[in-house]
Design an enzyme around this catalytic site. Structure first.
Site, mmCIF file in Angstrom:
data_model
loop_
_atom_site.group_PDB
_atom_site.id
_atom_site.type_symbol
_atom_site.label_atom_id
_atom_site.label_comp_id
_atom_site.label_asym_id
_atom_site.label_seq_id
_atom_site.Cartn_x
_atom_site.Cartn_y
_atom_site.Cartn_z
ATOM 1 N N LYS A 65 0.845 -1.203 0.000
ATOM 2 C CA LYS A 65 0.000 0.000 0.000
ATOM 3 C C LYS A 65 0.880 1.253 0.000
ATOM 4 O O LYS A 65 2.095 1.153 0.199
ATOM 5 C CB LYS A 65 -0.895 -0.027 1.242
ATOM 6 C CG LYS A 65 -0.126 -0.002 2.554
ATOM 7 C CD LYS A 65 -0.991 -0.472 3.703
ATOM 8 C CE LYS A 65 -0.245 -0.310 5.015
ATOM 9 N NZ LYS A 65 -0.920 -0.993 6.120
ATOM 10 N N ARG A 84 -9.807 -0.420 14.997
ATOM 11 C CA ARG A 84 -9.569 0.292 13.752
ATOM 12 C C ARG A 84 -10.573 -0.292 12.771
ATOM 13 O O ARG A 84 -11.765 -0.221 13.030
ATOM 14 C CB ARG A 84 -8.104 0.118 13.331
ATOM 15 C CG ARG A 84 -7.635 1.185 12.373
ATOM 16 C CD ARG A 84 -6.165 1.075 12.043
ATOM 17 N NE ARG A 84 -5.828 -0.132 11.281
ATOM 18 C CZ ARG A 84 -4.651 -0.346 10.701
ATOM 19 N NH1 ARG A 84 -3.679 0.546 10.811
ATOM 20 N NH2 ARG A 84 -4.418 -1.449 10.020
ATOM 21 N N TYR A 116 16.568 30.501 6.794
ATOM 22 C CA TYR A 116 15.412 31.197 7.361
ATOM 23 C C TYR A 116 15.565 31.359 8.875
ATOM 24 O O TYR A 116 15.975 30.422 9.565
ATOM 25 C CB TYR A 116 14.137 30.400 7.112
ATOM 26 C CG TYR A 116 13.587 30.519 5.713
ATOM 27 C CD1 TYR A 116 13.255 31.758 5.167
ATOM 28 C CD2 TYR A 116 13.375 29.377 4.942
ATOM 29 C CE1 TYR A 116 12.734 31.852 3.881
ATOM 30 C CE2 TYR A 116 12.847 29.462 3.662
ATOM 31 C CZ TYR A 116 12.529 30.708 3.140
ATOM 32 O OH TYR A 116 12.005 30.796 1.874
ATOM 33 N N MET A 123 11.783 24.725 2.015
ATOM 34 C CA MET A 123 10.827 23.911 1.260
ATOM 35 C C MET A 123 11.532 22.985 0.276
ATOM 36 O O MET A 123 11.207 21.803 0.180
ATOM 37 C CB MET A 123 9.852 24.809 0.521
ATOM 38 C CG MET A 123 8.779 24.030 -0.204
ATOM 39 S SD MET A 123 7.404 25.107 -0.582
ATOM 40 C CE MET A 123 6.602 24.155 -1.855
HETATM 41 C C1 LIG Z 1 -0.154 -1.905 6.713
HETATM 42 C C2 LIG Z 1 -0.671 -3.211 7.088
HETATM 43 C C3 LIG Z 1 0.193 -4.309 7.196
HETATM 44 C C4 LIG Z 1 1.696 -4.173 7.145
HETATM 45 O O1 LIG Z 1 2.115 -3.611 8.372
HETATM 46 P P1 LIG Z 1 3.643 -3.288 8.722
HETATM 47 O O2 LIG Z 1 3.577 -2.771 10.106
HETATM 48 O O3 LIG Z 1 4.071 -2.238 7.755
HETATM 49 O O4 LIG Z 1 4.399 -4.543 8.580
HETATM 50 C C5 LIG Z 1 -0.375 -5.542 7.433
HETATM 51 N N1 LIG Z 1 -1.713 -5.691 7.580
HETATM 52 C C6 LIG Z 1 -2.570 -4.650 7.496
HETATM 53 C C7 LIG Z 1 -4.019 -4.876 7.674
HETATM 54 C C8 LIG Z 1 -2.076 -3.376 7.282
HETATM 55 O O5 LIG Z 1 -2.919 -2.329 7.248
#
Ligand SMILES: *Cc1c(COP(=O)(O)O)cnc(C)c1O
Length: 350
Positions: A38, A132, A249, A298
């Site tokens: 992701k 969550r 800055y 920046m």
């Molecule tokens: C992001 C995520 C992972 C991977 O987690 P890491 O801490 O980056 O290893 C695994 N399972 C779910 C559901 C996630 O959202």
């Protein structure tokens, strides 16, 4: 005309990525090891990650959204892709057109998937204590899931980076109960840190992310996880700052003596955030530390090149961006460090 060469690049070490995946696969014992890709492969480029890990034998990939699934492009039939954020009303069309499986997180998502009548497998997330995403264990046991073809039943650990935290054992216990009650092709609980908790947490499939990309997810991974991403920035100008003159800055840094300073093409718009200012961030010139002077701008950064030999305008310096140590220096999490590297870097797979 060829495309302009950007003054910023990330060297991405394919061999280290694959070695990290193999380490997590080994640590997963008999469980199959997947990969979370992701957020565009935690900022490094999801397609590049998938191609290399698929070559190494990884078969199961996880993205957050249908847009991320689509951006990956076509995947070989042998690969499995799950969309962690599931199936909003807006996702129906994309889900029907895709081979990826939604991870159903709520009763409404379950109803939506059934109504779509896609006639194929899905995944289901159950919340075992993180609060969550996911169905409650009660919802999951209520018969709501009857009739679904569940590929992977999963849950997610809240405190896996703290091996002594009591919530780990509680979540494990709850998940074991769900496994006994709800039929699925396979079960999955552990992210990177969860794998480090031991094979009791691995079930049939693990889902590492952070550790694949060089982050240290928790105790046990140090010395095994290799650096994957090394950001570099080019020097746009070298200047001599006279004694008592200030840099940047706010004029927060005053030179105690005349000094050689390099101005690098990187700043907080590239994810090099204010937390790397004076006293915290540094660049490396062939391994020689070049501390950041004053505030991060920046798109620009001043570093002290007094200790480095032969550094000139046009040279490239590496940013000291080891996730574990840079996290302590900057106060940012390892996840923030990886995913905030911006679009302006050229990503160079080595
Ligand atoms: C992001 C995520 C992972 C991977 O987690 P890491 O801490 O980056 O290893 C695994 N399972 C779910 C559901 C996630 O959202």
């Amino acid at each position: 005309m060829t495309a302009p060469v950007p003054p910023l690049r990330i060297d991405i070490d394919s061999a280290a990525l694959v070695a990290n995946w193999r380490w997590f696969a080994e640590a997963s014992g008999r469980a199959v090891c997947g990969a979370a890709v992701k957020a565009d492969g935690y900022g490094l480029g999801a397609r590049g990650v998938v191609d290399r890990l698929a070559d190494a034998g990884c078969r199961d990939f996880f993205v957050a959204t249908w847009a991320e699934a689509e951006a990956l492009g076509p995947l070989a039939d042998a690969l499995s892709l799950s969309v962690l954020h599931g199936l909003r009303a807006e996702d129906a069309e994309a889900a029907l057109a895709s081979r990826a499986r939604p991870v159903l997180n709520s009763a409404a998502m379950v109803a939506r998937w059934k109504a779509l009548g896609a006639g194929r497998a899905c995944d289901v997330m159950i919340d075992t204590g993180m609060n969550r995403l996911g169905l409650t264990p009660e919802e999951a046991r209520s018969g709501l899931l009857d009739g679904l073809e569940i590929d992977t039943l999963m849950s997610h650990l809240a405190c896996a980076d703290e091996p002594g935290h009591p919530l780990n054992e509680q979540q494990l216990f709850t998940f074991r109960g769900l496994k006994a009650a709800i039929p699925a092709r396979r079960y999955s609980l552990a992210n990177s840190a969860g794998i480090c908790l031991g094979q009791r947490y691995a079930f049939g499939l693990t889902r590492p992310g952070l550790g694949l990309y060089g982050g240290i997810p928790g105790p046990g991974a140090e010395g095994h996880v290799r650096r994957v991403a090394r950001p570099h920035a080019q020097i746009l100008q070298v200047r001599i700052v006279p004694r008592d003159a200030t840099v940047g800055y706010g004029a927060t840094f005053a030179a105690p003596a005349a000094m050689r300073v390099a101005i690098l093409n990187v700043g907080y718009a590239d994810g090099y955030l204010r937390g790397f200012g004076e006293g915290r961030g540094r660049a490396l010139a062939g391994g020689v530390p070049c501390p950041v002077l004053g505030r991060v701008s920046m798109d620009l950064l001043a570093v002290d090149i007094g200790a480095a030999q032969d550094v000139e305008e046009g040279d490239w310096l590496e940013l000291d961006y080891d996730p574990a140590t840079a996290s302590i220096a900057s106060g940012l999490s390892q996840y923030e460090l990886l995913t905030s590297l911006g679009r302006r870097y050229q990503r160079c797979w080595l």
